[in-house]
Write an enzyme that holds these catalytic residues in place. Structure first.
Site, PDB file in Angstrom:
ATOM      1  N   GLU A  35      -9.783  13.151  -4.217  1.00  0.00           N
ATOM      2  CA  GLU A  35     -10.895  12.420  -3.595  1.00  0.00           C
ATOM      3  C   GLU A  35     -12.260  13.085  -3.785  1.00  0.00           C
ATOM      4  OE1 GLU A  35     -10.586   9.422  -2.824  1.00  0.00           O
ATOM      5  OE2 GLU A  35      -8.411   9.229  -2.636  1.00  0.00           O
TER       6      GLU A  35
ATOM      7  N   HIS B  48     -16.018   4.035  -7.165  1.00  0.00           N
ATOM      8  CA  HIS B  48     -15.075   5.021  -6.642  1.00  0.00           C
ATOM      9  C   HIS B  48     -13.662   4.779  -7.187  1.00  0.00           C
ATOM     10  CE1 HIS B  48     -13.510   7.818  -3.501  1.00  0.00           C
ATOM     11  NE2 HIS B  48     -12.439   7.030  -3.602  1.00  0.00           N
ATOM     12  N   GLU B  49     -13.193   3.555  -7.035  1.00  0.00           N
ATOM     13  CA  GLU B  49     -11.815   3.274  -7.482  1.00  0.00           C
ATOM     14  C   GLU B  49     -11.691   3.394  -9.002  1.00  0.00           C
ATOM     15  OE1 GLU B  49      -9.958   3.549  -5.088  1.00  0.00           O
ATOM     16  OE2 GLU B  49     -11.326   2.995  -3.478  1.00  0.00           O
TER      17      GLU B  49
ATOM     18  N   GLN C  74       0.200   4.589  -1.204  1.00  0.00           N
ATOM     19  CA  GLN C  74      -0.320   5.926  -0.916  1.00  0.00           C
ATOM     20  C   GLN C  74      -0.357   6.123   0.600  1.00  0.00           C
ATOM     21  OE1 GLN C  74      -4.360   6.802  -2.211  1.00  0.00           O
ATOM     22  NE2 GLN C  74      -3.948   8.988  -2.319  1.00  0.00           N
TER      23      GLN C  74
ATOM     24  N   ASP D 260      -1.148  11.533   5.819  1.00  0.00           N
ATOM     25  CA  ASP D 260      -2.322  10.775   6.237  1.00  0.00           C
ATOM     26  C   ASP D 260      -3.348  11.643   6.985  1.00  0.00           C
ATOM     27  OD1 ASP D 260      -2.587   8.089   5.649  1.00  0.00           O
ATOM     28  OD2 ASP D 260      -2.719   7.581   7.783  1.00  0.00           O
TER      29      ASP D 260
ATOM     30  N   GLY E 241     -10.648   0.314   2.009  1.00  0.00           N
ATOM     31  CA  GLY E 241     -11.722  -0.294   1.239  1.00  0.00           C
ATOM     32  C   GLY E 241     -11.188  -0.639  -0.143  1.00  0.00           C
ATOM     33  N   GLY E 242     -10.586   0.358  -0.740  1.00  0.00           N
ATOM     34  CA  GLY E 242     -10.022   0.150  -2.063  1.00  0.00           C
ATOM     35  C   GLY E 242      -8.860   1.088  -2.301  1.00  0.00           C
ATOM     36  N   MET E 243      -8.011   0.707  -3.235  1.00  0.00           N
ATOM     37  CA  MET E 243      -6.890   1.557  -3.630  1.00  0.00           C
ATOM     38  C   MET E 243      -6.783   1.490  -5.143  1.00  0.00           C
ATOM     39  SD  MET E 243      -4.459   3.582  -2.859  1.00  0.00           S
ATOM     40  CE  MET E 243      -3.611   4.357  -4.230  1.00  0.00           C
ATOM     41  N   GLU E 244      -6.766   2.687  -5.742  1.00  0.00           N
ATOM     42  CA  GLU E 244      -6.920   2.814  -7.195  1.00  0.00           C
ATOM     43  C   GLU E 244      -5.639   2.531  -7.981  1.00  0.00           C
ATOM     44  OE1 GLU E 244      -6.985   5.185  -4.838  1.00  0.00           O
ATOM     45  OE2 GLU E 244      -6.195   7.101  -5.539  1.00  0.00           O
TER      46      GLU E 244
ATOM     47  N   ARG F 190      -9.530  -3.140   8.076  1.00  0.00           N
ATOM     48  CA  ARG F 190      -9.915  -1.934   7.334  1.00  0.00           C
ATOM     49  C   ARG F 190     -10.073  -0.779   8.311  1.00  0.00           C
ATOM     50  NH1 ARG F 190     -15.227  -1.597   3.439  1.00  0.00           N
ATOM     51  NH2 ARG F 190     -14.955   0.580   2.798  1.00  0.00           N
TER      52      ARG F 190
ATOM     53  N   GLN G  76       0.882  -1.169   0.000  1.00  0.00           N
ATOM     54  CA  GLN G  76       0.000   0.000   0.000  1.00  0.00           C
ATOM     55  C   GLN G  76       0.921   1.220   0.000  1.00  0.00           C
ATOM     56  OE1 GLN G  76      -3.213   0.904  -0.386  1.00  0.00           O
ATOM     57  NE2 GLN G  76      -2.521   3.001  -0.059  1.00  0.00           N
TER      58      GLN G  76
ATOM     59  N   TYR H  94     -13.010  14.205   0.889  1.00  0.00           N
ATOM     60  CA  TYR H  94     -13.976  13.359   0.182  1.00  0.00           C
ATOM     61  C   TYR H  94     -15.330  14.059   0.021  1.00  0.00           C
ATOM     62  CZ  TYR H  94     -10.889   9.301   0.717  1.00  0.00           C
ATOM     63  OH  TYR H  94      -9.836   8.432   0.636  1.00  0.00           O
TER      64      TYR H  94
ATOM     65  N   HIS I  81     -11.278   6.949 -10.035  1.00  0.00           N
ATOM     66  CA  HIS I  81      -9.903   7.450  -9.880  1.00  0.00           C
ATOM     67  C   HIS I  81      -9.070   7.261 -11.157  1.00  0.00           C
ATOM     68  CE1 HIS I  81      -9.306   8.882  -5.808  1.00  0.00           C
ATOM     69  NE2 HIS I  81      -9.752   7.773  -5.248  1.00  0.00           N
TER      70      HIS I  81
HETATM   71  N1  BES Z   1      -7.020   6.493  -2.566  1.00  0.00           N
HETATM   72  C1  BES Z   1      -7.914   6.133  -1.535  1.00  0.00           C
HETATM   73  C2  BES Z   1      -7.250   5.432  -0.391  1.00  0.00           C
HETATM   74  C3  BES Z   1      -6.148   6.200   0.286  1.00  0.00           C
HETATM   75  C4  BES Z   1      -6.214   7.570   0.473  1.00  0.00           C
HETATM   76  C5  BES Z   1      -5.056   5.528   0.765  1.00  0.00           C
HETATM   77  C6  BES Z   1      -5.169   8.244   1.105  1.00  0.00           C
HETATM   78  C7  BES Z   1      -4.031   6.195   1.396  1.00  0.00           C
HETATM   79  C8  BES Z   1      -4.084   7.563   1.581  1.00  0.00           C
HETATM   80  C9  BES Z   1      -9.074   5.276  -2.054  1.00  0.00           C
HETATM   81  O1  BES Z   1      -9.498   5.646  -3.323  1.00  0.00           O
HETATM   82  C10 BES Z   1     -10.250   5.495  -1.157  1.00  0.00           C
HETATM   83  O2  BES Z   1     -10.698   6.596  -1.084  1.00  0.00           O
HETATM   84  N2  BES Z   1     -10.733   4.445  -0.518  1.00  0.00           N
HETATM   85  C11 BES Z   1     -11.894   4.504   0.332  1.00  0.00           C
HETATM   86  C12 BES Z   1     -13.092   4.010  -0.418  1.00  0.00           C
HETATM   87  C13 BES Z   1     -14.125   4.938  -0.736  1.00  0.00           C
HETATM   88  C14 BES Z   1     -15.327   4.355  -1.392  1.00  0.00           C
HETATM   89  C15 BES Z   1     -14.319   6.221  -0.089  1.00  0.00           C
HETATM   90  C16 BES Z   1     -11.683   3.549   1.490  1.00  0.00           C
HETATM   91  O3  BES Z   1     -10.704   2.810   1.461  1.00  0.00           O
HETATM   92  O4  BES Z   1     -12.485   3.531   2.397  1.00  0.00           O
HETATM   93 ZN    ZN Z   2     -10.495   7.530  -3.284  1.00  0.00          ZN
END
Ligand code: BES
Ligand code: ZN
Length: 631
Positions: free
Chosen positions: A342, A319-320, A165, A401, A292-295, A582, A163, A409, A323
């Site tokens: 975001e 969402h992903e 990011q 972070d 949840g997800g990483m793009e 998570r 991971q 968001y 991105h």
């Molecule tokens: N890019 C983000 C995850 C992220 C942001 C990782 C900043 C590290 C630092 C990813 O696209 C994201 O926003 N994931 C969300 C899902 C979403 C539907 C809002 C999550 O993981 O909850």
């Molecule tokens: Zn995102």
């Protein structure tokens, strides 16, 4: 450190005055590494002087030593004939550095900082083209999570995922670890021969018997999108250009859950133009994945907690996927501009969901987003963090972070929705499509975006921009007056049923048969904070919340379980927290425990069992929350 950045910033600014043009034909306003106004405060690197254009990565993944031994060969463009290439690293043991394949170079390491890692400074000549760095990663490398077989679905093979990011790529590859720097890459990765390796690149769809895999990412990407997974992974096709990777026992469930993927891609393309990354695949990781997800481009990394069995949590995929435009194609210049990644993505996610599942569905998502936003703003204000409720952040000296809040968001989303409502959807869509097309493969900072907005949305449509628009929405705290108000008939119906219960109707008389996950979430969020144990038991008996297989419902219910000391829910709470890494679920649940009188003991008892399952991203947050020290 501040003064160094000032000087570097000044140099960057001077460089900007005669910076060379770039390959991607940026429009007038586009920010490039050479013209970027602001120094990235989360990187030691000097990309305005010398910039990495390509990475050749040759690596061996070793599960016994939980480390990666690798050589990173960087192709550089020395823009200013500068004498040093400065890279970001964190915990890497550097064995050697060689210039242009022959000359061994000396190198120096800067002081180590807990958040930023350290600089790796390599003396170069104006003619130097290739810089090869041979190194080994630390077993505790922050981006990497090494899982034992017992932490996987199959329980037989180990697993590794990364991971990167925001600034963790530097713990597994020495790079200019700044979102403003884009490079292409090739990789050759050796893994144990019974495992498959996949990356944010062109991917194999089958294991081979050598365990050696080759990858190519031919579109330039920033370092935070570098990604690798290794494990007992198989592939299932979903559509012509999409598919899913997962462990064998998970892959069919995943393929069913993501059945609508091709429709989502089509909806996205109709909005913002052709998909730029050839294939779109998803890998479903073991449950300790901290997000949840990483793009990661071409290959979204996803948590298995979205596999609800009824496709009800697939907005995360939208969402992903979104991105692939907002973030991966047009990238935030620094982590202070994170809302550009975001906020746009949440807006785009809702548009994709609207077009595939209808407006009443996307309005439920929007209402939930507004609830999240209001409660986060409230909490931040209470904690004296009002400054961080501005879209444009100032993260100087802090972890990138810290910017990952509902502000980027959901306030970002609300701002874009507000603009849409001001000018009308038709105009806004034309603007957005044009924005993504003309800034593809570029970086964007907040100020440049606002200039583009002025010109291409307001001026060109002959609309006068409200004078205080940017002060209120971008540089102001909280949620501005007149912000959009999603309306959801389906949620109004939920409130009506809840009202009936509060007026003493039986739970069995509530009309809930047609409810989907989102209605249940709204129901759970709208319940009074204090419920009697009889009420909790009645709700559980009527609707089976404790045994729900839907992770979002579990999480919303567990907040009531904790707040009301409903002991029949404790066992599930503990298993959920041990299995799931998570962070979005962990933070509120541990926080809720801390708010209870005897909750700290409970939180610590669970955490000590669960912590070995969590990725660094999660332990870093939870250690601070729970004052955990390993010593
Ligand atoms: N890019 C983000 C995850 C992220 C942001 C990782 C900043 C590290 C630092 C990813 O696209 C994201 O926003 N994931 C969300 C899902 C979403 C539907 C809002 C999550 O993981 O909850
Ligand atoms: Zn995102």
């Amino acid at each position: 450190m501040k003064s160094i950045y000032f000087i570097i910033g000044l140099l960057a600014f001077l460089g900007a005055c005669n910076g060379p043009s770039t390959e991607n034909k940026p429009s007038e306003e586009t920010v490039t590494m050479e013209t970027m106004k602001e120094k990235d405060i989360h990187s030691y690197s000097n990309p305005s002087q010398v910039v990495v254009k390509h990475l050749d990565w040759v690596a061996e993944v070793n599960f016994d030593s939980t480390s990666i031994e690798a050589t990173a060969i960087l192709t550089i463009d020395n823009l200013e004939a500068t004498e040093n290439l400065v890279l970001d690293i964190n915990g890497l043991s550097i064995a050697s550095v060689v210039l242009d394949g022959k000359e061994a170079a000396t190198f120096t390491l800067g002081e180590h900082n807990e958040i930023f890692g350290q600089s790796l400074t390599i003396p170069i000549n104006p003619e130097t083209k290739l810089v090869s760095i041979k190194y080994t990663t630390d077993p505790n490398a922050q981006a990497l999570q090494w899982l034992n077989p017992s932490q996987t679905a199959g329980k037989e093979q180990p697993f590794l995922f990364t991971q990167s990011q925001s600034i963790l790529a530097r713990s597994w590859i020495p790079l200019q670890d700044s979102p403003g720097v884009r490079f292409t890459y090739n990789a050759k990765v050796q893994v144990p021969s019974n495992l498959l390796a996949v990356m944010s690149a062109s991917n194999p769809q089958q294991k081979n018997n050598t365990g050696l895999y080759e990858f190519e990412m031919k579109q330039p990407i920033p370092s935070y999108l570098m990604a690798l997974s290794v494990g007992d992974i198989v592939f299932r096709e979903i559509g012509e250009r999409s598919g899913v990777y997962a462990e064998p026992s998970v892959v069919d469930k995943a393929a069913y859950e993501f059945e609508d993927l091709e429709s989502m891609i089509a909806a996205a393309e109709a909005l913002y133009g052709p998909y730029a990354w050839d294939r779109y695949d998803i890998i479903v990781l073991p449950p300790s994945f901290p997000f949840g997800g990483m793009e990661n481009p071409r290959l979204t990394f996803a948590t298995p907690t979205i596999l609800a069995g009824d496709k009800s949590l697939v907005s995360l995929v939208a969402h992903e996927l979104a991105h692939s435009w907002s973030g991966n194609l047009v990238t935030n210049a620094t982590w202070n501009d994170f809302w550009l990644n975001e906020g746009f993505t949440v807006y785009f996610e809702h548009r994709i969901m609207e077009s595939v599942y209808g407006r009443d569905y996307s309005e439920m998502l929007a209402s939930l987003a507004l609830q999240d936003l209001k409660s986060e703003i409230h909490e931040m204000e209470e904690n004296g963090q009002s400054e961080d409720t501005k879209l444009k952040l100032n993260l100087e000296g802090r972890s990138s972070d810290d910017g990952m809040t509902a502000i980027a968001y959901d306030k970002g989303y609300m701002f874009l929705r507000y603009l849409e409502e001001q000018v009308g959807r038709e105009r806004f869509d034309v603007f957005l499509k044009n924005y993504f097309t003309s800034n593809a493969f570029s970086v964007m900072d907040t100020e440049t975006f606002l200039t583009i907005l002025d010109k291409d949305l307001f001026e060109s449509n002959g609309i006068e921009r409200p004078a205080a628009l940017y002060e209120e929405w971008v540089y102001g705290v909280g949620l501005p007056e007149g912000s959009p108000e999603p309306t959801s008939n389906r949620f109004e119906e939920v409130e009506k049923q809840l009202g009936k219960w509060q007026e003493k109707a039986l739970l069995s008389d509530l009309e809930v048969d047609a409810w989907t996950t989102h209605e249940w979430l709204h129901f759970l969020r709208s319940l009074p904070e204090n419920l009697t144990l009889e009420q909790m038991a009645a709700l559980d008996a009527a609707f089976g919340f404790t045994n729900s297989g839907n992770s979002e419902i579990t999480m919303a219910w567990m907040l009531h379980v904790i707040a009301n000391g409903y002991t029949p829910g404790y066992e599930k709470l503990e298993t959920f927290l041990i299995e799931t890494g998570r962070r979005k679920f962990l933070t509120p649940l541990y926080k809720a425990m801390l708010e209870k009188e005897d909750g700290k003991t409970m939180a610590n008892a669970i955490y000590s069992k669960a912590r070995p399952n969590y990725h660094f991203v999660a332990t870093n947050t939870m250690d601070a929350l729970l004052n955990y020290t390993s010593k």
